[in-house]
Motif scaffolding. Structure first.
Motif, PDB file in Angstrom:
ATOM      1  N   GLU A 174     -31.016 -67.654 -23.458  1.00 48.65           N
ATOM      2  CA  GLU A 174     -32.194 -66.784 -23.373  1.00 48.65           C
ATOM      3  C   GLU A 174     -32.085 -65.621 -24.351  1.00 48.65           C
ATOM      4  N   ASP A 175     -30.905 -65.011 -24.433  1.00 43.66           N
ATOM      5  CA  ASP A 175     -30.734 -63.850 -25.299  1.00 43.66           C
ATOM      6  C   ASP A 175     -30.840 -64.232 -26.779  1.00 43.66           C
ATOM      7  N   ILE A 176     -30.323 -65.400 -27.140  1.00 38.95           N
ATOM      8  CA  ILE A 176     -30.476 -65.873 -28.523  1.00 38.95           C
ATOM      9  C   ILE A 176     -31.956 -66.091 -28.827  1.00 38.95           C
ATOM     10  N   GLY A 177     -32.663 -66.676 -27.862  1.00 41.01           N
ATOM     11  CA  GLY A 177     -34.097 -66.897 -28.045  1.00 41.01           C
ATOM     12  C   GLY A 177     -34.854 -65.598 -28.249  1.00 41.01           C
ATOM     13  N   GLU A 178     -34.483 -64.558 -27.491  1.00 46.10           N
ATOM     14  CA  GLU A 178     -35.149 -63.263 -27.651  1.00 46.10           C
ATOM     15  C   GLU A 178     -34.804 -62.648 -29.000  1.00 46.10           C
ATOM     16  N   ALA A 179     -33.566 -62.829 -29.453  1.00 50.35           N
ATOM     17  CA  ALA A 179     -33.176 -62.303 -30.768  1.00 50.35           C
ATOM     18  C   ALA A 179     -33.986 -62.976 -31.880  1.00 50.35           C
TER      19      ALA A 179
END
Length: 324
Positions: free
Chosen positions: A196-201
């Protein structure tokens, strides 16, 4: 049907299956759709083992390596709970879900405009020590209640960020919007949250669609067995899949004691390091060592400190021997 032609009378208690005193480690390849506890129960039943436990939960959506400990091996399961884990995972960019994985409902959909080079660049920022906010759909507890119970009731509670370490993060395959990657991480890492955090980045969001654990500490899937294979096997074949207890301790330096020192050690006595014949230069800065008797039997784990070898956990079952 007469009493003589029926093996069990209606209402009669079924005979208890005798349980076995069994010591060892089973490297199980857990299937998708089964909880870690259900997998443990099935394996324990197949082995008719008296005592068993697993070494860290895998979500039902996840498959892969689930080491199961029987008998004396359960004393050392914490060492695997604390060990680094390796996973292969696939994240789908462009969609966020309520659970962070494919089991949840879509929260929003965004266009995926990045390319593979952008994904690689974004992932480099997540290598090393990072802070994760634990997901609401997790077993962590707040006021004695698991977070997932709040989530199912539509509640979001505040969670503190936790530091975890990402040791390896590399792309295996990239066919956008899907990215398959390998990650080796410290205990407490949520791969769902990492995706999820990679996707937000990347500005598009993401969720996990596949997760497979391939390593726990020094243990890998190479010698793992499936529940189907265990079910089809006889007792001798099942027992052959068991690893020795010290398979959990392979990263610890080893020390072998003579007969007298072994006797004292198994009685919980501290042994002066100066009296040991072991080459302590091989221990490095190890916090713990695995201890064997002169017959090759595993005696337990000890801490070398302050000039003594102090017993920490002892093996009490006779015949628990060293790994081949």
């Amino acid at each position: 049907m007469t009493a003589s032609s029926s093996s069990v009378q209606p209402g009669a208690a079924r005979p208890k299956v005798p349980r076995r005193l069994l010591d060892g480690v089973l490297l199980l390849d857990k299937p998708i759709g089964l909880s870690s506890n259900d997998a443990l129960i099935r394996a324990k039943r197949l082995y008719r083992a008296k005592k068993a436990g697993h070494t860290g939960t895998l979500d039902p959506l996840a498959s892969g390596l689930l080491p199961l400990c029987f008998g004396e091996a359960t004393k050392f399961s914490q060492d695997l709970l604390d060990a680094d884990k390796t996973y292969e995972a696939t994240m789908r960019l462009g969609i966020r879900t309520t659970t962070g994985d494919a089991e949840g409902e879509a929260l929003d959909t965004r266009e995926v405009t990045c390319d593979e080079a952008s994904v690689r660049e974004a992932m480099t920022k997540f290598v090393g020590d990072i802070v994760q906010i634990p997901p609401m759909y997790s077993a962590l507890k707040r006021d004695g209640k698991p977070l997932y119970e709040y989530a199912r009731a539509g509640q979001v509670v505040e969670r503190e960020g936790r530091q975890v370490t990402i040791l390896v993060l590399e792309i295996i395959a990239c066919a956008l919007p899907d990215v398959t990657f390998r990650v080796t991480c410290s205990k407490g890492t949520y791969v769902r949250t990492l995706a999820e955090d990679i996707g937000e980045a990347l500005g598009c969001g993401a969720h996990l669609v596949m997760l497979r654990r391939t390593g726990v500490g020094a243990l890998t899937l190479e010698h793992a067995v499936t529940l189907d294979a265990l079910s089809d096997a006889d007792d001798a074949s099942r027992d052959a899949w068991l690893q020795p207890v010290d398979a959990l301790l392979s990263t610890f330096p080893a020390v072998t004691l003579d007969a007298e020192a072994s006797r004292r050690f198994t009685h919980g006595q501290r042994l002066p390091l100066a009296e040991l014949a072991a080459d302590r230069s091989q221990w490095g800065d190890a916090q713990r060592v695995r201890v064997y008797g002169d017959d090759g039997r595993l005696l337990g784990v000890a801490k070398p400190a302050n000039g003594v070898l102090a017993p920490e956990r002892l093996v009490v079952t006779p015949g628990v021997s060293a790994a081949a």
